[in-house]
Motif scaffolding. Sequence first.
Motif, short mmCIF file in Angstrom:
data_model
loop_
_atom_site.label_atom_id
_atom_site.label_comp_id
_atom_site.label_asym_id
_atom_site.label_seq_id
_atom_site.Cartn_x
_atom_site.Cartn_y
_atom_site.Cartn_z
N GLN A 1 0.23 -0.78 6.90
CA GLN A 1 0.74 0.26 6.01
C GLN A 1 0.15 0.04 4.62
OE1 GLN A 1 1.59 3.28 5.28
NE2 GLN A 1 3.41 3.24 6.62
N SER A 2 0.17 1.07 3.79
CA SER A 2 -0.32 0.93 2.42
C SER A 2 0.56 1.74 1.49
CB SER A 2 -1.78 1.36 2.29
OG SER A 2 -1.92 2.73 2.60
N GLN A 3 0.53 1.35 0.21
CA GLN A 3 1.36 2.02 -0.80
C GLN A 3 0.67 1.93 -2.15
OE1 GLN A 3 4.36 3.64 -0.18
NE2 GLN A 3 4.17 4.36 -2.29
N ASN A 4 0.76 3.00 -2.94
CA ASN A 4 0.15 3.03 -4.27
C ASN A 4 1.17 2.64 -5.34
OD1 ASN A 4 -2.25 3.92 -3.14
ND2 ASN A 4 -1.76 6.08 -3.48
N ASN A 5 0.67 2.11 -6.43
CA ASN A 5 1.50 1.74 -7.57
C ASN A 5 0.64 1.91 -8.82
OD1 ASN A 5 3.80 0.88 -8.87
ND2 ASN A 5 3.63 -1.25 -8.28
N TYR A 6 1.13 1.49 -9.95
CA TYR A 6 0.35 1.61 -11.18
C TYR A 6 0.53 0.36 -12.04
CZ TYR A 6 4.76 2.97 -13.43
OH TYR A 6 6.05 3.00 -13.91
N VAL A 7 -0.32 0.22 -13.02
CA VAL A 7 -0.27 -0.90 -13.96
C VAL A 7 -0.72 -0.38 -15.32
CG1 VAL A 7 -2.63 -1.58 -13.30
CG2 VAL A 7 -1.14 -3.22 -14.47
N PHE A 8 -0.13 -0.90 -16.38
CA PHE A 8 -0.62 -0.57 -17.71
C PHE A 8 -0.38 -1.74 -18.65
CE2 PHE A 8 3.73 1.15 -17.64
CZ PHE A 8 4.27 0.63 -18.81
N GLY A 9 -1.14 -1.75 -19.76
CA GLY A 9 -1.02 -2.86 -20.70
C GLY A 9 -1.76 -2.56 -21.99
N ALA A 10 -1.76 -3.54 -22.87
CA ALA A 10 -2.43 -3.42 -24.16
C ALA A 10 -2.91 -4.80 -24.59
CB ALA A 10 -1.48 -2.84 -25.21
N ALA A 11 -3.91 -4.81 -25.44
CA ALA A 11 -4.47 -6.09 -25.89
C ALA A 11 -4.92 -6.00 -27.34
CB ALA A 11 -5.64 -6.51 -25.01
N TYR A 12 -4.79 -7.13 -28.03
CA TYR A 12 -5.33 -7.29 -29.38
C TYR A 12 -6.38 -8.39 -29.33
CZ TYR A 12 -5.83 -8.55 -34.29
OH TYR A 12 -6.35 -8.83 -35.53
N SER A 13 -7.57 -8.11 -29.85
CA SER A 13 -8.67 -9.06 -29.82
C SER A 13 -9.25 -9.27 -31.21
CB SER A 13 -9.79 -8.57 -28.89
OG SER A 13 -9.32 -8.35 -27.59
N LYS A 14 -9.70 -10.48 -31.45
CA LYS A 14 -10.41 -10.82 -32.68
C LYS A 14 -11.61 -11.68 -32.26
CE LYS A 14 -9.49 -12.15 -37.46
NZ LYS A 14 -8.49 -12.66 -38.43
N GLN B 1 -12.12 -1.96 -32.98
CA GLN B 1 -12.72 -3.26 -32.67
C GLN B 1 -11.69 -4.29 -32.22
OE1 GLN B 1 -14.97 -4.39 -36.15
NE2 GLN B 1 -16.79 -3.28 -35.45
N ASN B 2 -10.43 -4.05 -32.52
CA ASN B 2 -9.40 -5.04 -32.21
C ASN B 2 -8.44 -4.62 -31.11
OD1 ASN B 2 -9.57 -5.24 -35.64
ND2 ASN B 2 -10.09 -7.03 -34.40
N TRP B 3 -8.04 -3.36 -31.08
CA TRP B 3 -6.99 -2.92 -30.17
C TRP B 3 -7.55 -2.15 -28.98
CZ3 TRP B 3 -2.05 -4.51 -30.49
CH2 TRP B 3 -1.61 -5.03 -31.71
N SER B 4 -6.94 -2.36 -27.82
CA SER B 4 -7.31 -1.61 -26.63
C SER B 4 -6.08 -1.40 -25.75
CB SER B 4 -8.39 -2.35 -25.83
OG SER B 4 -7.92 -3.61 -25.37
N VAL B 5 -6.12 -0.35 -24.97
CA VAL B 5 -5.06 -0.07 -24.00
C VAL B 5 -5.70 0.04 -22.62
CG1 VAL B 5 -3.47 1.02 -25.61
CG2 VAL B 5 -5.21 2.39 -24.46
#
Length: 367
Positions: free
Chosen positions: A156-169, A126-130
């Motif tokens: 032109q085009s190019q691919n990349n990535y992203v990542f993260g995390a979150a805490y919710s209340k 319920q609180n943490w997500s990635v």
Amino acid sequence: MRIITMSAAGLLLSGSLALAGGFELQALDTSAMYENGGFASFSTAKLSSNLNGVGADKVKVKTLKDQNWNNFALKFPVGNLDLGISKYRSGAIQMSGGNNPAGSSAPKADIELDTLAFLAKYNLDQNWSVMGGVTQTSLGTGNITTLKGSYDVKSQSQNNYVFGAAYSKPEIALRVEVLYQPGMKMKANGTYSASSAMAAVGIAAGATRDLNVTLKTPETVTLNFQTGIAKDTLLTASIHRAKWGSAQILAEVDNIPLNAANVSSAFTDTTKYSIGIGRKFSDVLSGSVSYSQEDGSGSRSESLFSMSNGSKAISAGIKYSLDNIDIALGVSHTMFGDLKVKDPALPELTYSNNSATTMGIKISTRF
């Protein structure tokens, strides 16, 4: 665009704020991924510029072009997973300089980058997500014209990535999110046409050459924060750090590193801070105000692609909700820090008392 769902201020926060350190126009907005159920939005914004450069002839030249962009976001849940797609104008170099050695020597430029992001968020509890995803950044066909000549760049085009995390209340509307995007290198081809000024270095006026363009985007880290501070009142804040010092643009003619016709940028690392307050006035009406500031790299520069020494912006928005549809309106006024540009071979170019205003509308629905 920052985490805030009570008003339209998030629609405009990132527009026009990164001109001091690079060509970023908007940062990735992940707020749709935290909506309940299915969610879709479309927004459109217009930037009206009052950014002028004054050259040796003391005549003002409107250097930053007016511009428009459209964004969309779509998110839907699949079990404990949320999937999303969004499109936004991630970068732009829109300049209308005079290209006059006796006046404004600023370039003319029409370069745009759009990013399509495919995201997935997994709720650990319920609180943490990635969150993680893939981005595709597309450079549109464009042109840069300087006193050295005209540089036509192919798409032109190019691919990349992203990542993260979150805490919710949720019970206190608290959310802390960290996002990371690595730097990216994009290579594009094109054609160079020499100006008469290049005759002095042995390139005849009008001569065409092969053009190789290397464009790098910066490594970025973004911290987004929100929390309720009173009934129907939300505090938001964000920090966006971009390593522009290692993300430059280089246009090489005939693939020769020291060719006199080559042009390059000289961007520096930047950090942007923002803070805002959102308030729900009734079941159908809410609004917000916010302030943001981005560091500059000093009051002097040798880069003709630089137009300001940092910026400060005030934004306000209002949102009307009816059933499952929200309509948000927002405005952001950006004030740019003064800058003097002195290319070693050209007269000084001065930018002072400049600003830009961005207005937009966002329509969203839940399903």
